[in-house]
Design an enzyme around this catalytic site. Structure first.
Site, PDB file in Angstrom:
ATOM      1  CD1 TRP A  99      -1.857  -2.320   1.918  1.00 56.03           C
ATOM      2  CD2 TRP A  99      -2.852  -1.497   0.105  1.00 56.03           C
ATOM      3  NE1 TRP A  99      -2.781  -3.244   1.502  1.00 56.03           N
ATOM      4  CE2 TRP A  99      -3.413  -2.764   0.399  1.00 56.03           C
ATOM      5  CE3 TRP A  99      -3.327  -0.782  -0.997  1.00 56.03           C
ATOM      6  CZ2 TRP A  99      -4.413  -3.326  -0.386  1.00 56.03           C
ATOM      7  CZ3 TRP A  99      -4.335  -1.347  -1.769  1.00 56.03           C
ATOM      8  CH2 TRP A  99      -4.858  -2.599  -1.471  1.00 56.03           C
ATOM      9  CG  ASP A 166      -2.795   4.178   4.569  1.00 51.66           C
ATOM     10  OD1 ASP A 166      -3.742   4.004   5.356  1.00 51.66           O
ATOM     11  OD2 ASP A 166      -2.621   3.492   3.536  1.00 51.66           O
ATOM     12  CE  LYS A 190      -7.528  -2.974   5.776  1.00 51.80           C
ATOM     13  NZ  LYS A 190      -7.235  -4.191   5.022  1.00 51.80           N
TER      14      LYS A 190
END
Length: 356
Positions: A99, A166, A190
């Site tokens: 990511w 992030d 999440k």
């Protein structure tokens, strides 16, 4: 049979959030309408958005001058929105996983992008240390938790430029000094809610500094001015996120959640390190993720992986098959994961060891 949900995302939600959302799907706030069909302009939903933003600020102790947004597009949209709004000439990035690499790829469209360090050559099995961030960078971006590779940055980096993170998969699991950051973002699926929305915490006075024109929907100022309602927001995921935030407050806030998190991760890592059949993929304990715990069979038992997955399935354990980039197993122990489910997994590992 009870299921023990270790999926990496979309992931486990608390019973509190699921129950309240289910009720709202049938009848939202006694309105006679479903949360799936009510107008986002209604006073009832405006109250949902306002309370969700307020609770994010309360739980994370967000200082004055920051705004909280709930947006569509997930964290992946933020990979582009961050440089669109903040990158004037140069940005610095830490490459710690898939990511992070995707965020770097997007930033390169907007200006010079410096990768200060990377652990890619070692399949992202550690967090790089000792790197230098250019003092003339417009910001430094890092990914706090790497869901695929099982590594985590567990404290706020000290850098001399605006900090961007992030925090998709470890937000609300530890205290964060928001005042050190220009912007924090993440997908909800999440530790917050179902897929479909992303949260952004942004320091407002850092916006409007770039020379480029920004499309209306990609300009953070658009969404700040409209309280995240410039266009129709993902109402149901935001409602579920609000329920999660309420649940976090009931649990006792971030300090209480952090204590529970450590109990769960210590329990599972303790068994991985004790059990001769298994081996953690992240050797350095300080780099090990408390959210996504990655491990494989020891080399001499490699052919037994499918057998262990079969045993786990018999115990109601789902979602532990590792990502193809790592193999083996991945147990995601997000905030909603009860320690009882972690114990079921540990017991299965012990039972499998005795059977060999």
């Amino acid at each position: 049979m009870k299921k023990h949900n270790f999926y990496a995302g979309p992931s486990i939600l608390s019973e509190f959030a699921i129950k309240n959302t289910a009720e709202a799907v049938l009848n939202f706030e006694g309105s006679g309408l479903s949360i799936l069909e009510i107008s986002h302009r209604s006073k009832e939903f405006i109250a949902v958005m306002s309370e969700a933003q307020k609770l994010v600020k309360e739980l994370l102790d967000v200082p004055a001058g920051y705004e909280v947004l709930f947006l569509g597009g997930g964290a992946s949209m933020q990979f582009a929105m961050v440089p669109y709004n903040l990158l004037k000439t140069k940005a610095a990035y830490l490459d710690t996983g898939s990511w992070a690499a995707k965020a770097i790829k997007e930033a390169k469209f907007f200006g010079e992008t410096v990768v200060v360090a990377s652990s890619k050559a070692d399949n992202y099995t550690y967090i790089p240390k000792g790197y230098e961030v250019p003092s003339d960078a417009d910001y430094f971006h890092y990914t706090s938790n790497n869901t695929i590779f099982g590594t985590e940055v567990k404290s706020d980096p000290e850098v001399g430029v605006p900090l961007v993170a992030d925090m998709s998969s470890d937000i609300f699991s530890r205290p964060v000094d928001v005042s050190k950051y220009a912007l924090i973002y993440g997908g909800a699926q999440k530790n917050l809610g179902p897929s479909g929305t992303a949260f952004v915490i942004v320091k407002e006075d850092l916006l409007g500094k770039v020379d480029r024109p920004i499309p209306t929907m990609l300009d953070y100022r658009t969404h700040i001015a409209s309280e995240s309602m410039f266009n129709t927001p993902p109402c149901a995921p935001i409602y579920t996120s609000l329920q999660t935030l309420k649940w976090y407050k009931q649990l006792g806030g971030i300090s209480a959640i952090e204590k529970l998190k450590k109990q769960k991760s210590d329990l599972l890592y303790g068994e991985i390190d004790r059990n001769s059949l298994f081996r953690g993929t992240v050797a350095n304990a300080e780099d090990r993720s408390d959210m996504n715990i990655t491990f494989v069979m020891s080399e001499e038992y490699k052919e037994k992986e499918a057998d262990f997955l079969a045993l786990a399935s018999q115990k109601g354990i789902v979602g532990i098959k590792g990502h193809r980039s790592v193999g083996g197993f991945r147990a995601s122990v997000y905030n909603a994961m009860p320690i009882e489910s972690v114990q079921v997994l540990v017991d299965a590992m012990k039972e499998f060891e005795k059977s060999i």
